[in-house]
Scaffold this motif. Sequence first.
Motif, PDB file in Angstrom:
ATOM      1  N   UNK B 150       0.741  -0.611   0.265  1.00 18.08           N
ATOM      2  CA  UNK B 150      -1.299  -1.455  -0.098  1.00 18.08           C
ATOM      3  C   UNK B 150      -1.943  -0.216   0.245  1.00 18.08           C
ATOM      4  N   UNK B 151      -2.045   0.406   1.574  1.00 19.01           N
ATOM      5  CA  UNK B 151      -3.201   1.295   2.096  1.00 19.01           C
ATOM      6  C   UNK B 151      -2.753   2.707   0.666  1.00 19.01           C
ATOM      7  N   UNK B 152      -1.907   3.088   0.021  1.00 17.53           N
ATOM      8  CA  UNK B 152      -1.960   4.104  -0.790  1.00 17.53           C
ATOM      9  C   UNK B 152      -2.459   3.493  -1.787  1.00 17.53           C
ATOM     10  N   UNK B 153      -2.244   2.010  -2.421  1.00 15.59           N
ATOM     11  CA  UNK B 153      -2.505   0.818  -3.600  1.00 15.59           C
ATOM     12  C   UNK B 153      -4.438   0.513  -3.965  1.00 15.59           C
ATOM     13  N   UNK B 154      -4.672   0.611  -2.373  1.00 19.16           N
ATOM     14  CA  UNK B 154      -5.720   0.528  -2.746  1.00 19.16           C
ATOM     15  C   UNK B 154      -6.923   0.931  -3.299  1.00 19.16           C
ATOM     16  N   UNK B 155      -7.683   1.114  -4.154  1.00 14.61           N
ATOM     17  CA  UNK B 155      -8.876   1.073  -3.962  1.00 14.61           C
ATOM     18  C   UNK B 155      -8.400   2.739  -4.720  1.00 14.61           C
ATOM     19  N   UNK B 156      -7.635   3.076  -5.238  1.00  9.63           N
ATOM     20  CA  UNK B 156      -7.189   4.154  -5.846  1.00  9.63           C
ATOM     21  C   UNK B 156      -8.017   5.394  -6.520  1.00  9.63           C
ATOM     22  N   UNK B 157      -7.855   6.040  -6.630  1.00  8.41           N
ATOM     23  CA  UNK B 157      -9.360   6.381  -7.868  1.00  8.41           C
ATOM     24  C   UNK B 157      -8.865   6.092  -9.145  1.00  8.41           C
ATOM     25  N   UNK B 158      -7.821   6.879  -8.702  1.00 11.96           N
ATOM     26  CA  UNK B 158      -6.980   7.371 -10.880  1.00 11.96           C
ATOM     27  C   UNK B 158      -5.845   5.911 -11.057  1.00 11.96           C
ATOM     28  N   UNK B 160      -6.976   2.519 -10.994  1.00  7.81           N
ATOM     29  CA  UNK B 160      -7.274   1.317 -10.995  1.00  7.81           C
ATOM     30  C   UNK B 160      -7.692   0.716 -12.270  1.00  7.81           C
ATOM     31  N   UNK B 161      -7.238   1.618 -13.000  1.00  9.20           N
ATOM     32  CA  UNK B 161      -7.515   0.734 -14.547  1.00  9.20           C
ATOM     33  C   UNK B 161      -5.976   1.174 -15.681  1.00  9.20           C
TER      34      UNK B 161
END
Lengths: 168, 550, 119
Positions: B150-158, B160-161
């Motif tokens: 959850x933490x690693x994937x939250x607002x992941x800069x690379x 998220x799209x």
Amino acid sequence: MPKLIRASGAAFRDEEDAFVTIEDDAPDPGGDIIVSLARYLAGSESLMARPSGRLGVRLEPEDEVETLEGRLSGVDLVALAFPKFRDGRPFTAARLLRTRLGFSGEIRAVGDVLRDQAGFMVRCGFDAFVPADGSTAAIWAEAAGRHSHVYQRAADARAPAFVERQGE
Amino acid sequence: MYRYDAIDRAVLADRTAEFRDQVRRRLAGELTEDQFKPLRLMNGLYLQLHAYMLRVAVPYGSLSPVQMRALADIARRFDRGYGHFTTRTNIQFNWVKLADAPDILDALAAVDLHAIQTSGNCIRNVTADPYAGAAADELEDPRVWCEAIRQWSSLHPEFSFLPRKFKIAVTASPHDRTAAKVHDIGLLLRRGRDGETGFEVIVGGGMGRTPYVGPTIRAYLPSNRLFSYLEAILRVYNRHGRRDNAYKARIKILVAALGAEAFAREVEAEWEKIGPEGDVPAAEIERIRDAFTTPDFSSDPSTGDFEARRAAEPAFARFVRNNVKAHIRPGYGIVDISLKGIGETPGDMSADQMDLVADLAERFGQGDIRSTHEQNLVLPHVRLEHVHEVWKALDAAGLATPNINLISDIIACPGLDYCALANARAICVAQDIARRFEAPDRAEAIGEFKIKISGCINACGHHHVGHIGILGVDKKGEEFYQLTLGGSGAEDAAVGKMLGPALPIDRVTDAVEAIVDAYLRERREGERFLDTLRRTGDAPFKEAVYAEAH
Amino acid sequence: MKALTANRLSDGEVVFWKNGVWVERLTDAEIFADDAGAGEAEVAARAQPTVVIDPYLIDLVDSAGFWAPVSYRERIRALGPTNHELHGKQAEGGGAVEALRQAHGAARSSGRVNLIRRK
């Protein structure tokens, strides 16, 4: 000239853009130019040998950034195109340019570039932006600095939460 | 429960402020709907048929009583007094106003909840075994890994799209209660030969228009290398997943196009380049593990009059038979709360019911509540001596239907009653079938039977993995339903096979009953419906459903 | 016959066009007998992106003296969810609501103007 937002560290400023993007079949107008990856690959020697002016290469999302491996020495700028802002491939391209290809020149976001991605773009290594939503450097700075903590490593120097926590 | 620290809270606060600003810009006309839509979806806000719908993450299906009461409060203040638990173990509010959404997010953040990445083409809420930390057959608690993801994937800069949405499941039990094999990534915790733990990595399962049971691309991944491996998978997908057609954009299509072996080679090559730099340090995993509250198990709990009451009260005995599962600790039980009351909307829960479950979890359940992908709730740690009192309280609130895993425990998506994507209703079909099989003796005699209903091909109702799957389709403006047989979302995962032509709505329940009757005729000693079907093939069932029509 | 519908931006409420403004009940909606008038209204509605989201036209049929949408989807939008009869517009009851609920016969139709494009 189109407006450009440049990041240096945590500071953002509005700039005039000295670069001109030229089509593959257009003559070289001199000065600072951005060419497509195909034009760069086809004529990199003559482009490198230009007497003056800086050189930029523009990559579309489907272009493999590894193509530039070992060929970045004369390149001042890599422009990564967002045909739609939902296209997330340029984030990977920027991150690899910085961390894997060791590119230290300008990485510019062009195309459908919105402030809502400012934080992600900075984290992936972009440092110049041509926003499509009319945002200014001040707006961009606010958007990019929105999050006081991050959870993961990226191409920037920010300490992820797990590093911050170790310091506690 | 994982306890948030100041950093976790700051992330939610910053994100909520960002979304408040995005809503303001939309209402002021600074953002078009085309620009705003992906932004609101990244925060779980959909526009449905009647109103906005807000999907709140229940991270890996884990809720505290305080959080459950906050959900009840939101249901009362901002909705119409109820919420809907989904097959992604999240909760949806159906009657939300756009202008209220930032205030709702503030109310959620106050209890460490959020709607981050509950929609959009990003890494979604992780699915965990709802019995995690309680299951007798578990290797270790998978929620530690879920929280780290959850933490690693939250607002992941690379990431998220991505080309399309991305769903990860983690289970540590040989009995798969997460449907791991139909997730984009399924992580099955295993014990390695060295005694350490690791994961079997399954990639490219999925439902929707093109269902696949995911192949294993790595039999054993040391757990300390999980995050670099996830990064490699996501990077290969982000770069090479299709973006030209939303129906072909999930990772399953990429894996199928390349073949599992070639895909695995791409991932391994990328993984090699990333190296351990991409991993989350062991110290952080241990910090997360320590940040989970530990249940206070009595070493020698009394079972009180549990056995005596079971013997004396048939209704209680039935509840225990179907809704109470073996706990890893003696003297405890796992209590399933059915959100499938006969004739009710599957997964729906009133604010009063939420408050009651919060109270019971606090008094009898170590403050731990789980939501399941089958749209039920779980109190994972209840002392057997308290089960009777819990049952009484649940029963009085309509939450003690003794039907877990039985034919009336039906999964149904919101369907055309709410959803802007749906082609047909799902809820009323579920209600009608449940009423037909209301008699509990008959339901128990039929045994394990999973009916799953989706109102469109996107398969939120998991119809592909239903023993009977029911898919709503639109035939010239009328609701029709396509039946599939033989699907399973468990460790024996399988995609159901189409039985025959779609049926009009008023023939669906009869068809289900015909299938059940055929099963009861055909079955041998000890066979579940799935076992019988796998032995006989679908001919007897096809005959039962379609014979009269010809 | 057609009506023009959308969801209101601020709260998502189902609304219908009536001479330049939006009303919440289908019974109050402007009914278009010809495509030209309907098309003009749609263009005008699209010029209100901070009021409504994605306006589109729906086909109507007569049901017991009231206009009912041809498709189930639009009937449910005009009524509310069928599993909660006290939620949505149907809560107020009355003849128009009953007429919509009973308007089954005409469903067999392709009358979903613009719906395919919306998905």
